[in-house]
Design a protein around this motif. Sequence first.
Motif, mmCIF file in Angstrom:
data_model
loop_
_atom_site.group_PDB
_atom_site.id
_atom_site.type_symbol
_atom_site.label_atom_id
_atom_site.label_comp_id
_atom_site.label_asym_id
_atom_site.label_seq_id
_atom_site.Cartn_x
_atom_site.Cartn_y
_atom_site.Cartn_z
ATOM 1 N N ALA A 85 0.965 -1.139 -0.262
ATOM 2 C CA ALA A 85 0.211 -0.117 -0.042
ATOM 3 C C ALA A 85 0.903 1.229 -0.233
ATOM 4 O O ALA A 85 1.813 1.440 0.798
ATOM 5 C CB ALA A 85 -0.914 0.061 1.293
ATOM 6 N N GLY A 86 0.649 2.314 -1.009
ATOM 7 C CA GLY A 86 1.256 3.343 -0.980
ATOM 8 C C GLY A 86 2.404 3.222 -2.030
ATOM 9 O O GLY A 86 2.833 4.305 -2.556
ATOM 10 N N LYS A 133 -3.926 1.299 -2.926
ATOM 11 C CA LYS A 133 -4.535 0.884 -1.913
ATOM 12 C C LYS A 133 -4.900 -0.441 -1.972
ATOM 13 O O LYS A 133 -5.014 -1.031 -3.025
ATOM 14 C CB LYS A 133 -6.086 1.976 -1.485
ATOM 15 C CG LYS A 133 -5.603 3.376 -1.643
ATOM 16 C CD LYS A 133 -7.055 4.123 -1.608
ATOM 17 C CE LYS A 133 -6.647 5.598 -1.545
ATOM 18 N NZ LYS A 133 -8.121 6.435 -1.475
ATOM 19 N N PRO A 134 -5.141 -1.145 -0.821
ATOM 20 C CA PRO A 134 -5.606 -2.571 -0.901
ATOM 21 C C PRO A 134 -6.965 -2.805 -1.686
ATOM 22 O O PRO A 134 -6.959 -3.766 -2.619
ATOM 23 C CB PRO A 134 -5.697 -3.027 0.552
ATOM 24 C CG PRO A 134 -4.953 -2.073 1.375
ATOM 25 C CD PRO A 134 -4.680 -0.819 0.602
ATOM 26 N N GLU A 135 -7.509 -1.876 -1.563
ATOM 27 C CA GLU A 135 -8.918 -1.857 -2.511
ATOM 28 C C GLU A 135 -8.902 -1.953 -4.005
ATOM 29 O O GLU A 135 -9.657 -2.070 -4.618
ATOM 30 C CB GLU A 135 -10.124 -0.927 -1.939
ATOM 31 C CG GLU A 135 -9.442 0.692 -2.026
ATOM 32 C CD GLU A 135 -9.308 0.891 -0.604
ATOM 33 O OE1 GLU A 135 -8.621 0.173 0.225
ATOM 34 O OE2 GLU A 135 -9.447 2.104 0.075
ATOM 35 N N ASP A 136 -7.586 -1.416 -4.423
ATOM 36 C CA ASP A 136 -7.203 -1.473 -5.742
ATOM 37 C C ASP A 136 -6.748 -2.771 -6.423
ATOM 38 O O ASP A 136 -6.791 -3.000 -7.682
ATOM 39 C CB ASP A 136 -5.934 -0.561 -6.122
ATOM 40 C CG ASP A 136 -6.377 0.971 -5.711
ATOM 41 O OD1 ASP A 136 -5.226 1.787 -5.102
ATOM 42 O OD2 ASP A 136 -7.449 1.225 -6.163
ATOM 43 N N THR A 137 -6.712 -3.966 -5.475
ATOM 44 C CA THR A 137 -6.530 -5.039 -5.907
ATOM 45 C C THR A 137 -7.628 -5.659 -6.857
ATOM 46 O O THR A 137 -8.655 -5.601 -6.316
ATOM 47 C CB THR A 137 -6.269 -6.059 -4.482
ATOM 48 O OG1 THR A 137 -5.309 -5.531 -3.796
ATOM 49 C CG2 THR A 137 -6.185 -7.424 -4.787
ATOM 50 N N ALA A 138 -7.019 -6.091 -7.876
ATOM 51 C CA ALA A 138 -8.062 -6.559 -8.986
ATOM 52 C C ALA A 138 -7.303 -7.245 -9.950
ATOM 53 O O ALA A 138 -6.039 -7.023 -10.212
ATOM 54 C CB ALA A 138 -8.964 -5.557 -9.393
ATOM 55 N N ASP A 139 -7.906 -7.656 -11.272
ATOM 56 C CA ASP A 139 -7.655 -7.935 -12.277
ATOM 57 C C ASP A 139 -7.895 -6.943 -13.273
ATOM 58 O O ASP A 139 -8.940 -6.347 -13.254
ATOM 59 C CB ASP A 139 -8.109 -9.153 -13.040
ATOM 60 C CG ASP A 139 -7.778 -10.645 -12.444
ATOM 61 O OD1 ASP A 139 -8.569 -11.606 -12.257
ATOM 62 O OD2 ASP A 139 -6.405 -10.497 -11.784
ATOM 63 N N THR A 199 -4.351 -8.460 -16.160
ATOM 64 C CA THR A 199 -3.216 -8.647 -15.813
ATOM 65 C C THR A 199 -3.474 -8.461 -14.130
ATOM 66 O O THR A 199 -4.170 -7.520 -13.807
ATOM 67 C CB THR A 199 -2.008 -7.621 -15.992
ATOM 68 O OG1 THR A 199 -0.872 -7.643 -15.514
ATOM 69 C CG2 THR A 199 -2.363 -6.239 -15.893
ATOM 70 N N GLN A 200 -2.731 -9.377 -13.365
ATOM 71 C CA GLN A 200 -3.384 -9.048 -12.001
ATOM 72 C C GLN A 200 -2.564 -7.943 -11.013
ATOM 73 O O GLN A 200 -1.404 -8.004 -11.110
ATOM 74 C CB GLN A 200 -3.187 -10.429 -11.214
ATOM 75 C CG GLN A 200 -3.692 -10.460 -9.763
ATOM 76 C CD GLN A 200 -3.732 -12.007 -9.172
ATOM 77 O OE1 GLN A 200 -2.717 -12.644 -9.404
ATOM 78 N NE2 GLN A 200 -4.991 -12.317 -8.800
ATOM 79 N N VAL A 201 -3.207 -7.343 -10.341
ATOM 80 C CA VAL A 201 -2.438 -6.351 -9.248
ATOM 81 C C VAL A 201 -3.068 -6.536 -8.007
ATOM 82 O O VAL A 201 -4.232 -6.701 -7.685
ATOM 83 C CB VAL A 201 -3.092 -4.940 -9.516
ATOM 84 C CG1 VAL A 201 -2.364 -3.796 -8.594
ATOM 85 C CG2 VAL A 201 -2.396 -4.542 -11.027
ATOM 86 N N THR A 202 -1.900 -7.081 -6.939
ATOM 87 C CA THR A 202 -2.316 -7.105 -5.574
ATOM 88 C C THR A 202 -1.623 -6.206 -4.564
ATOM 89 O O THR A 202 -0.439 -5.943 -4.813
ATOM 90 C CB THR A 202 -2.012 -8.622 -5.017
ATOM 91 O OG1 THR A 202 -2.566 -9.646 -6.085
ATOM 92 C CG2 THR A 202 -2.268 -8.962 -3.870
ATOM 93 N N VAL A 203 -2.274 -5.446 -3.932
ATOM 94 C CA VAL A 203 -1.964 -4.501 -3.256
ATOM 95 C C VAL A 203 -2.065 -4.923 -1.675
ATOM 96 O O VAL A 203 -3.195 -5.091 -1.049
ATOM 97 C CB VAL A 203 -2.713 -3.082 -3.261
ATOM 98 C CG1 VAL A 203 -1.794 -2.041 -2.142
ATOM 99 C CG2 VAL A 203 -2.605 -2.652 -4.850
ATOM 100 N N SER A 204 -0.740 -5.139 -1.056
ATOM 101 C CA SER A 204 -0.908 -5.504 0.429
ATOM 102 C C SER A 204 -0.979 -4.364 1.465
ATOM 103 O O SER A 204 -0.555 -3.228 1.268
ATOM 104 C CB SER A 204 0.391 -6.427 0.638
ATOM 105 O OG SER A 204 1.585 -5.748 0.392
ATOM 106 N N SER A 205 -1.491 -4.602 2.535
ATOM 107 C CA SER A 205 -1.867 -3.501 3.474
ATOM 108 C C SER A 205 -0.467 -3.628 4.487
ATOM 109 O O SER A 205 0.197 -4.671 4.582
ATOM 110 C CB SER A 205 -2.993 -3.823 4.190
ATOM 111 O OG SER A 205 -3.108 -4.945 4.860
#
Length: 119
Positions: free
Chosen positions: A13-14, A86-92, A113-119
Motif C-alpha cells: 500500500a502506498g 490501496k488494498p482496495e485497488d487489488t483486482a485483475d 493482468t493481476q494487481v495485488t496491493v498488500s496492507s
Amino acid sequence: VQLQASGGGLVQAGGSLRLSCAASGRTFSTYHTGWSRQEPGKEREFVAVINRSGGSTKYADSVKGRFTISRESSKNAVYLQMNSLKPEDTADYYCHAEVPRSWGFSSYWGRGTQVTVSS
C-alpha cells in the motif's frame, strides 16, 4: 483489435505500478482505449479511458488523482500509471479498445493482468 496487458504484480500500500497494453490489428488512432478492473465475484468496473487523439481522459472517482492513463501512438500502446495504491485497488486489470461505429462503439478486450496491493 488484439490487446495484451502486462505490468501487474504485488505491491505494498502506498506504492506504484505501471500497467502497459500493447495493441495491434487496427490503426491505433482510430479507436479510444481504456482500463477496467474486476475483483473475484464482482462486476467489472470502469477505471479510466483516453480518447483516440490522446487529448481527453476520464477517470473513475475512486482513482482520480492517483491514476494516470496515457497512450503512445508510435508504440501502439496505452499505459496506466498507478500511484498511492490501496488494498482496495487489488483486482485483475483489463485494457480495452472502443472502436466508434455508426451505431455506437464496438469493444475489444485483452486478457487481464493481476494487481495485488498488500496492507
